[in-house]
Design a protein around this motif. Structure first.
Motif, PDB file in Angstrom:
ATOM      1  N   PHE A 216      -9.830 -31.308 101.501  1.00  0.00           N
ATOM      2  CA  PHE A 216     -10.053 -30.318 102.560  1.00  0.00           C
ATOM      3  C   PHE A 216     -11.044 -30.835 103.594  1.00  0.00           C
ATOM      4  CE2 PHE A 216     -12.315 -26.767 104.450  1.00  0.00           C
ATOM      5  CZ  PHE A 216     -11.292 -25.895 104.799  1.00  0.00           C
ATOM      6  N   PHE A 217     -12.134 -31.459 103.134  1.00  0.00           N
ATOM      7  CA  PHE A 217     -13.203 -31.880 104.039  1.00  0.00           C
ATOM      8  C   PHE A 217     -12.925 -33.237 104.699  1.00  0.00           C
ATOM      9  CE2 PHE A 217     -15.118 -29.011 100.929  1.00  0.00           C
ATOM     10  CZ  PHE A 217     -15.652 -28.062 101.797  1.00  0.00           C
ATOM     11  N   LYS A 218     -11.785 -33.831 104.364  1.00  0.00           N
ATOM     12  CA  LYS A 218     -11.385 -35.052 105.063  1.00  0.00           C
ATOM     13  C   LYS A 218     -10.783 -34.734 106.433  1.00  0.00           C
ATOM     14  CE  LYS A 218     -10.399 -37.659 100.829  1.00  0.00           C
ATOM     15  NZ  LYS A 218      -9.332 -38.343 100.035  1.00  0.00           N
ATOM     16  N   GLU A 223     -12.974 -28.521 109.132  1.00  0.00           N
ATOM     17  CA  GLU A 223     -14.414 -28.323 109.306  1.00  0.00           C
ATOM     18  C   GLU A 223     -14.709 -27.599 110.620  1.00  0.00           C
ATOM     19  OE1 GLU A 223     -16.887 -31.675 108.768  1.00  0.00           O
ATOM     20  OE2 GLU A 223     -16.009 -32.266 106.842  1.00  0.00           O
ATOM     21  N   PHE A 224     -13.946 -27.911 111.644  1.00  0.00           N
ATOM     22  CA  PHE A 224     -14.141 -27.255 112.948  1.00  0.00           C
ATOM     23  C   PHE A 224     -13.867 -25.759 112.841  1.00  0.00           C
ATOM     24  CE2 PHE A 224     -12.031 -25.693 116.822  1.00  0.00           C
ATOM     25  CZ  PHE A 224     -13.087 -25.793 117.721  1.00  0.00           C
ATOM     26  N   PHE A 225     -12.740 -25.380 112.231  1.00  0.00           N
ATOM     27  CA  PHE A 225     -12.396 -23.968 112.092  1.00  0.00           C
ATOM     28  C   PHE A 225     -13.408 -23.236 111.205  1.00  0.00           C
ATOM     29  CE2 PHE A 225      -7.880 -25.592 112.744  1.00  0.00           C
ATOM     30  CZ  PHE A 225      -7.903 -25.299 114.098  1.00  0.00           C
ATOM     31  N   LEU A 226     -13.860 -23.904 110.142  1.00  0.00           N
ATOM     32  CA  LEU A 226     -14.855 -23.307 109.248  1.00  0.00           C
ATOM     33  C   LEU A 226     -16.151 -23.037 109.991  1.00  0.00           C
ATOM     34  CD1 LEU A 226     -16.048 -22.474 106.547  1.00  0.00           C
ATOM     35  CD2 LEU A 226     -16.391 -24.902 106.022  1.00  0.00           C
ATOM     36  N   ASN A 227     -16.647 -24.007 110.750  1.00  0.00           N
ATOM     37  CA  ASN A 227     -17.906 -23.837 111.480  1.00  0.00           C
ATOM     38  C   ASN A 227     -17.803 -22.751 112.534  1.00  0.00           C
ATOM     39  OD1 ASN A 227     -19.084 -25.914 109.998  1.00  0.00           O
ATOM     40  ND2 ASN A 227     -18.494 -27.488 111.473  1.00  0.00           N
TER      41      ASN A 227
END
Length: 403
Positions: A216-218, A223-227
């Motif tokens: 997931f974190f690759k 990461e953009f959507f999560l932040n």
């Protein structure tokens, strides 16, 4: 045979024009019986092109093509049938035979385009089109409804697609929820894909389900959507927007360390599905307000009922004090009326100082019509008390009506 009269001269394809020019451009010395030249000059004469224009055409590399072009602009009603008749007048049967199939094909193609042009496409409403982000939006807005809202947006890595499909299967098919997935629901042609997905996550989805694994974190996009989702949650009122689901053990970033997480265990997956389902569910605030109002009204009604019972008790105690003495008279006169029995939720005991046994409350009518004991004769003092009691009961009835 295709009708050539419905196709104008402009319907001729480049292939047909080139063939006609190839056959008519060479000079023919033998004229027709009517004295017409059997080359492009005879065609120009039939098309009524003047002599001055003819002198200019002599020096043209493709005189036949020039004649056709002038005829197309000058003679508005000149069609392929007229061209065929002109070739017949200059006795060029060879040209008619060689171009017959091509001219019929051009006429058919033109009529088909003309028929299709009658069905004009609808104009695009830019305001409506900008709201359409998913296939569900398109279907609903065609029916005159608003855009689609979802219970949750599912964000996962491509390597975890199989488990993501299992999540969709469990929540949508078995629990009747509506989920949004980028690969399945996002409509094609949306410009600025990241912006469209953010709008779905922040405006159209109640929750954001994260299927977390090392893969997931690759993805920088994940990461953009999560932040962005977390930043939007900080700016707004606190809410359970993000639901982290640990599918495979991985190192979590700092922004997820303090979130309550759901762990997937293949040996006992039922607990995972149960927690995930309850975490996604949304409680309607309107429903809560209605229930609170109902409870408040119920408490107020119970308070009024208790107040009435207390008031009745005190009234009965006063009536008993004013009644003539006698052990049987008090009990016989304190029969509760049917009307009060229906309104009273439960019988309320009276203090033992009033009577040795549990005392039932009389109705207003019962209080106002208490019978006298046959063995007791009222004195003048008793009649005065009875008059005061009736006046008191009348005031009590007026007070009760205010409830």
């Amino acid at each position: 045979m295709e009708d050539l009269s419905g196709a104008p001269l402009s319907a001729l394809s480049c292939e047909t024009k080139e063939l006609i020019s190839t056959l008519l451009n060479p000079k023919r010395f033998i004229p027709t019986q009517n004295g017409l030249s059997r080359d492009w000059k005879g065609l120009a004469h039939v098309c009524k092109i003047d002599q001055e224009t003819m002198r200019n055409i002599y020096h043209d590399a493709d005189p036949t093509g020039r004649v056709l072009s002038i005829s197309q602009n000058k003679l508005k009603d000149f069609n392929l049938q007229h061209l065929k008749e002109a070739l017949e007048k200059i006795e060029r049967w060879d040209v008619i035979d060689d171009t017959k199939e091509l001219m019929e094909k051009d006429a058919k193609s033109y009529l088909e385009r003309l028929q299709k042009s009658q069905n004009t496409a609808e104009l695009n409403d830019k305001d409506v089109d900008s709201k359409i982000l998913t296939i569900d939006d398109l279907i609903l807005m065609e029916q005159g409804q608003d855009t689609q809202h979802y219970d949750a947006f599912v964000l996962y890595a491509q390597e975890d697609t199989e488990f993501a499909n299992e999540v969709v299967q469990n929540l949508e098919n078995e629990n009747n929820m509506k989920l949004c997935l980028k690969e399945r629901d996002l409509i094609a042609g949306v410009s600025f894909e990241y912006e469209a997905i953010l709008r779905l996550i922040l405006e159209r989805c109640n929750r954001l389900i994260l299927i977390l694994s090392p893969d997931f974190f690759k993805s920088p996009a994940n990461e953009f959507f999560l932040n962005c989702a977390q930043a939007a949650g900080i700016n707004k009122k606190p809410e359970r927007k993000i639901i982290p689901c640990i599918y495979k053990t991985c190192e979590l970033p700092p922004q997820l360390q303090y979130f309550s997480k759901i762990y997937y265990n293949k040996l006992s997956p039922h607990l995972f599905w149960e927690r995930l389902l309850h975490s996604i569910k949304v409680v309607n605030g309107t429903t809560m307000k209605v229930k609170q109002n109902n409870r408040t009204e119920s408490k107020l009604s119970e308070t009024k009922r208790q107040g009435l019972n207390t008031f009745f008790k005190k009234s009965v105690e006063k009536q008993l004090k004013d009644m003539p003495k006698g052990s049987d008279s008090k009990k016989s006169h304190l029969e509760i009326s049917p009307a009060y029995k229906e309104a009273e939720p439960q019988k309320t005991p009276v203090k033992e100082s009033v009577s040795e046994s549990t005392l039932e409350l009389p109705s207003l009518d019962g209080l106002s019509t208490l019978p006298s004991h046959s063995s007791v004769e009222y004195k003048q003092k008793d009649r005065k008390k009875d008059k005061i009691g009736k006046s008191y009961i009348k005031k009590f009835q007026t007070l009760i009506e205010k409830f």
